[in-house]
Write an enzyme that holds these catalytic residues in place. Sequence first.
Site, PDB file in Angstrom:
ATOM      1  N   HIS A   1      -7.487  -5.688  -0.602  1.00 31.63           N
ATOM      2  CA  HIS A   1      -6.581  -4.480  -0.549  1.00 31.63           C
ATOM      3  C   HIS A   1      -4.581  -5.128   0.084  1.00 31.63           C
ATOM      4  CE1 HIS A   1      -4.229  -1.349  -0.731  1.00 31.63           C
ATOM      5  NE2 HIS A   1      -3.790  -0.398   0.186  1.00 31.63           N
TER       6      HIS A   1
ATOM      7  N   ASP B   1     -10.456  -5.113  -5.411  1.00 35.14           N
ATOM      8  CA  ASP B   1      -9.653  -3.437  -4.724  1.00 35.14           C
ATOM      9  C   ASP B   1      -9.951  -1.922  -4.399  1.00 35.14           C
ATOM     10  OD1 ASP B   1      -7.571  -2.382  -2.477  1.00 35.14           O
ATOM     11  OD2 ASP B   1      -5.669  -3.273  -3.704  1.00 35.14           O
TER      12      ASP B   1
ATOM     13  N   SER C   1       0.876  -1.253  -0.398  1.00 41.83           N
ATOM     14  CA  SER C   1       0.210   0.249   0.399  1.00 41.83           C
ATOM     15  C   SER C   1       1.016   1.116   0.035  1.00 41.83           C
ATOM     16  CB  SER C   1      -0.648   0.351   1.319  1.00 41.83           C
ATOM     17  OG  SER C   1      -2.324   1.318   0.701  1.00 41.83           O
TER      18      SER C   1
END
Length: 267
Positions: free
Chosen positions: A245, A217, A95
């Site tokens: 995610h 996602d 991320s």
Amino acid sequence: MDIARRNNVTVTGNPQGRTVVLAHGFGCDQNMWRLTVPALVEHYRVVLFDYVGSGRSDPSAFSEDRYGSLDGYARDVVEVCEALDLRDAVFVGHSVSAVIGVLAADLAPERIGALVMVAPSPRYIDDDGYRGGFSTEDIDELLASLESNYLGWSAAMAPVIMGHEDRPELGEELKNSFCATDPEMARVFARTTFLSDSRDELKSVRVPTLVLECTQDAIAPREVGAYVHRAIPGSTLVTLDATGHCPHLSAPEATNEAIRNFLASLR
């Protein structure tokens, strides 16, 4: 300063292997990589750490001035690499850490020789010709909710981020991770994350790069993965058959296979 203590650094795996640094995302800690570590330790030296304000890092090291920008987190990464005298390490960032890895590699190119970007997003807010997945109003509302009731925000958002209604234990784990983070430090990291725009920095990447995206996602839609792939010269894009995610938790086998294949290609 004791960097190992500040960032709760853990070193495991094969001391003769190439070093792989695993970096967690917002609201998480190094424990989120527990399903990936076993897939790497036989052949690679594995370094894990917690960003200041997360996990078992030293909270006294927190500074809103430093961590009010992604550069502060990137400097932490560089300092961890320096403390361990890492050379040509592979940085695996989940991320926001995917972008932090880009910044760290630019700051210390001799330390980081390759990047794996797991569900990256250089900008979360939509822009002209760019889909980040959120409007300005969406992000303003998200941050206002987080700042007014962090525990409530964590309970509501964790299942959305994880994306697996059929596996509620995954959302519960992420919620617990969020709730273990100091709310004030989480507020700073959240604003730093969701208001960032690092699109220009992608063009400076000059190391082998793997971009991992998921088929679905809610935080980083596939348009973002395609954008990152186009922006980084010579990068490889792999779409995992995974939802949510956090594929290293929800689809560890596919995630680990993609990472191992990339690492093997670097030899």
